[in-house]
Design a protein around this motif. Structure first.
Motif, PDB file in Angstrom:
ATOM      1  N   ILE A 177      24.260  36.485  34.414  1.00 46.22           N
ATOM      2  CA  ILE A 177      23.975  36.922  33.040  1.00 46.22           C
ATOM      3  C   ILE A 177      24.690  36.021  32.039  1.00 46.22           C
ATOM      4  N   ALA A 178      25.933  35.628  32.373  1.00 41.17           N
ATOM      5  CA  ALA A 178      26.690  34.753  31.472  1.00 41.17           C
ATOM      6  C   ALA A 178      26.008  33.405  31.295  1.00 41.17           C
ATOM      7  N   LEU A 179      25.300  32.954  32.326  1.00 45.62           N
ATOM      8  CA  LEU A 179      24.630  31.653  32.254  1.00 45.62           C
ATOM      9  C   LEU A 179      23.499  31.630  31.216  1.00 45.62           C
ATOM     10  N   LEU A 180      22.998  32.808  30.854  1.00 42.21           N
ATOM     11  CA  LEU A 180      21.927  32.835  29.852  1.00 42.21           C
ATOM     12  C   LEU A 180      22.396  32.234  28.531  1.00 42.21           C
ATOM     13  N   GLY A 181      23.674  32.412  28.217  1.00 37.71           N
ATOM     14  CA  GLY A 181      24.201  31.862  26.977  1.00 37.71           C
ATOM     15  C   GLY A 181      24.580  30.406  27.075  1.00 37.71           C
ATOM     16  N   ALA A 182      24.558  29.855  28.294  1.00 34.97           N
ATOM     17  CA  ALA A 182      24.958  28.465  28.480  1.00 34.97           C
ATOM     18  C   ALA A 182      23.883  27.483  28.024  1.00 34.97           C
ATOM     19  N   THR A 183      22.695  27.989  27.724  1.00 32.93           N
ATOM     20  CA  THR A 183      21.598  27.114  27.284  1.00 32.93           C
ATOM     21  C   THR A 183      21.576  26.953  25.762  1.00 32.93           C
ATOM     22  N   TRP A 184      22.630  27.450  25.090  1.00 32.75           N
ATOM     23  CA  TRP A 184      22.658  27.401  23.618  1.00 32.75           C
ATOM     24  C   TRP A 184      22.680  25.951  23.128  1.00 32.75           C
ATOM     25  N   ILE A 185      21.679  25.602  22.331  1.00 44.11           N
ATOM     26  CA  ILE A 185      21.607  24.233  21.793  1.00 44.11           C
ATOM     27  C   ILE A 185      21.505  24.260  20.277  1.00 44.11           C
ATOM     28  N   GLY A 186      21.778  25.417  19.703  1.00 45.75           N
ATOM     29  CA  GLY A 186      21.670  25.559  18.261  1.00 45.75           C
ATOM     30  C   GLY A 186      20.798  26.755  17.922  1.00 45.75           C
ATOM     31  N   VAL A 187      20.580  26.962  16.644  1.00 49.06           N
ATOM     32  CA  VAL A 187      19.779  28.109  16.193  1.00 49.06           C
ATOM     33  C   VAL A 187      18.304  27.785  16.389  1.00 49.06           C
ATOM     34  N   THR A 188      17.851  27.975  17.612  1.00 55.46           N
ATOM     35  CA  THR A 188      16.439  27.810  17.949  1.00 55.46           C
ATOM     36  C   THR A 188      15.923  29.119  18.513  1.00 55.46           C
ATOM     37  N   THR A 189      14.609  29.244  18.579  1.00 55.12           N
ATOM     38  CA  THR A 189      14.024  30.483  19.095  1.00 55.12           C
ATOM     39  C   THR A 189      14.471  30.760  20.524  1.00 55.12           C
ATOM     40  N   GLN A 190      14.452  29.706  21.350  1.00 57.05           N
ATOM     41  CA  GLN A 190      14.833  29.879  22.753  1.00 57.05           C
ATOM     42  C   GLN A 190      16.309  30.243  22.887  1.00 57.05           C
TER      43      GLN A 190
END
Length: 294
Positions: free
Chosen positions: A236-249
Motif C-alpha cells: 500500500i505504501a508503494l502506491l505513493g512512491a509513484t508521485w511525480i507531481g500534481v498530476t491526475t495519476q
C-alpha cells in the motif's frame, strides 16, 4: 505517512530511489549479526527482533505491575478495569481448558496475551519510520543504504518459533509433572494405538509428529498472519512512491494509498488482538492436553 516519505524510504544515499522490488526486499531484511547463508543458521542473530521483543516485554511487565499496584476495592479506573477484564478473560479460559494447578499457567497465558498484542501493535508504526530516522541521523551502510531494520518481532519466524519452543517445553514439563517420568515415557510408546510392543515405534513416531506439529503450527500461524499484514502495508505504501507531481495519476494513487492504508489499519485493529488471543488459546489448549492422557 506522506507519499514523499514512502517514495524516499530506504533509498541509497545520493542515488536514485529503489525499485518496488528492492524497496520491499530492503524493508523485509533484518539487522543481523552476519549474513544468513541458508534457511537455518543458529550463528545468526536478528538484533531488531530481540530489541523489540525485549522492549515490548518490559512494557508488558510495567503495565501489569502498575495495574496490580493500583488495585482498589472502590470504583476501578479505566486502566484497572481493562486489565481486570483481561485477567477475568484469561482466568475463565484457563479454568475451562486446564484441569489442574493453574497458579503458573494462568499468569503465563495473561503474559503471552499482553506481550503478543504489544509486539503485533508495532505493525501500526509507519513502514518508513526507521528508514527516515536513520537517514536523518546519517546512519547508512557502506553501500549507502539505510540499515536493514524490521520492528515487528512476530513477523519474524525466529521470534514466533522461539515462543513456540517455550510452549513445547511447557508441554513436556507438565506431561512429566502430571504423569511422572515413567508415565510420560509409557504414554509416548503405548498411545494412541495400544501397548503391544509391535506398535511402540508407530506410537512413538506419531507422538513425535504431534509435538512437532503443535510447535510448528503455533509458530507459523502467528508469523504468517503478521508477515502478510506487514507485506500489505508495504504494498500500500508503494502506491505513493509513484508521485511525480500534481498530476491526475499521482493524486489518484496517493488518494488510493491513504484510503487503502486507513482501511487496512482499521482491519488490523481486529487482527492484532485476535492473533494474540489465538496464540494464547492454543498455548492453553496444548498445555491442557499435557494434563490429560490419550
Amino acid at each position: 505517512m506522506t507519499t514523499e516519505t514512502v517514495a524516499a524510504g530506504a533509498q541509497p544515499v545520493g542515488e536514485h530511489a529503489l525499485t518496488a522490488g528492492q524497496y520491499i526486499t530492503h524493508h523485509l531484511g533484518h539487522m543481523r549479526s552476519q549474513a544468513q547463508p541458508g534457511i537455518i543458521d543458529f550463528n545468526v542473530v536478528n538484533y531488531d527482533t530481540i530489541l523489540f521483543s525485549v522492549i515490548t516485554a518490559l512494557i508488558a511487565f510495567f503495565l501489569l505491575r502498575a495495574a496490580a499496584s493500583r488495585v482498589t476495592s472502590g470504583v476501578p479506573s479505566r486502566f484497572q478495569g481493562a486489565v481486570e477484564s483481561l485477567v477475568e478473560l484469561v482466568e475463565d479460559q484457563s479454568k475451562a481448558i486446564v484441569h489442574g494447578d493453574r497458579s503458573f499457567i494462568a499468569p503465563l497465558a495473561l503474559t503471552v496475551l499482553v506481550w503478543v498484542i504489544l509486539m503485533n501493535s508495532i505493525d501500526f508504526l509507519p513502514v518508513d519510520l526507521f528508514a527516515t530516522i536513520f537517514r536523518a541521523l546519517g546512519i547508512h551502510t557502506a553501500e549507502g543504504h539505510e540499515p536493514f531494520f524490521r520492528s515487528v518481532p512476530t513477523a519474524d519466524l525466529n521470534g514466533t518459533f522461539g515462543m513456540g519452543i517455550v510452549v513445547f517445553a511447557c508441554m513436556i514439563y507438565y506431561g512429566i509433572k502430571i504423569k511422572g517420568a515413567g508415565g510420560f515415557v509409557k504414554e509416548l510408546f503405548t498411545a494412541p494405538f495400544g501397548a503391544h510392543p509391535a506398535l511402540w515405534i508407530f506410537n512413538f513416531g506419531l507422538n513425535l509428529i504431534e509435538y512437532a506439529a503443535k510447535t510448528v503450527s503455533l509458530s507459523m500461524r502467528l508469523f504468517g498472519n503478521m508477515f502478510a499484514g506487514e507485506l500489505l502495508f508495504l504494498l500500500i505504501a508503494l502506491l505513493g512512491a509513484t508521485w511525480i507531481g500534481v498530476t491526475t495519476q499521482s493524486v489518484a494513487l496517493a488518494g488510493l494509498q491513504v484510503l487503502l492504508g486507513t482501511g487496512w489499519a482499521l482491519f488490523h485493529l481486529l487482527i492484532v488482538p485476535l492473533q494474540a488471543f489465538i496464540f494464547m488459546m492454543l498455548t492453553l489448549v496444548y498445555i491442557g492436553q499435557a494434563h490429560e492422557g490419550h
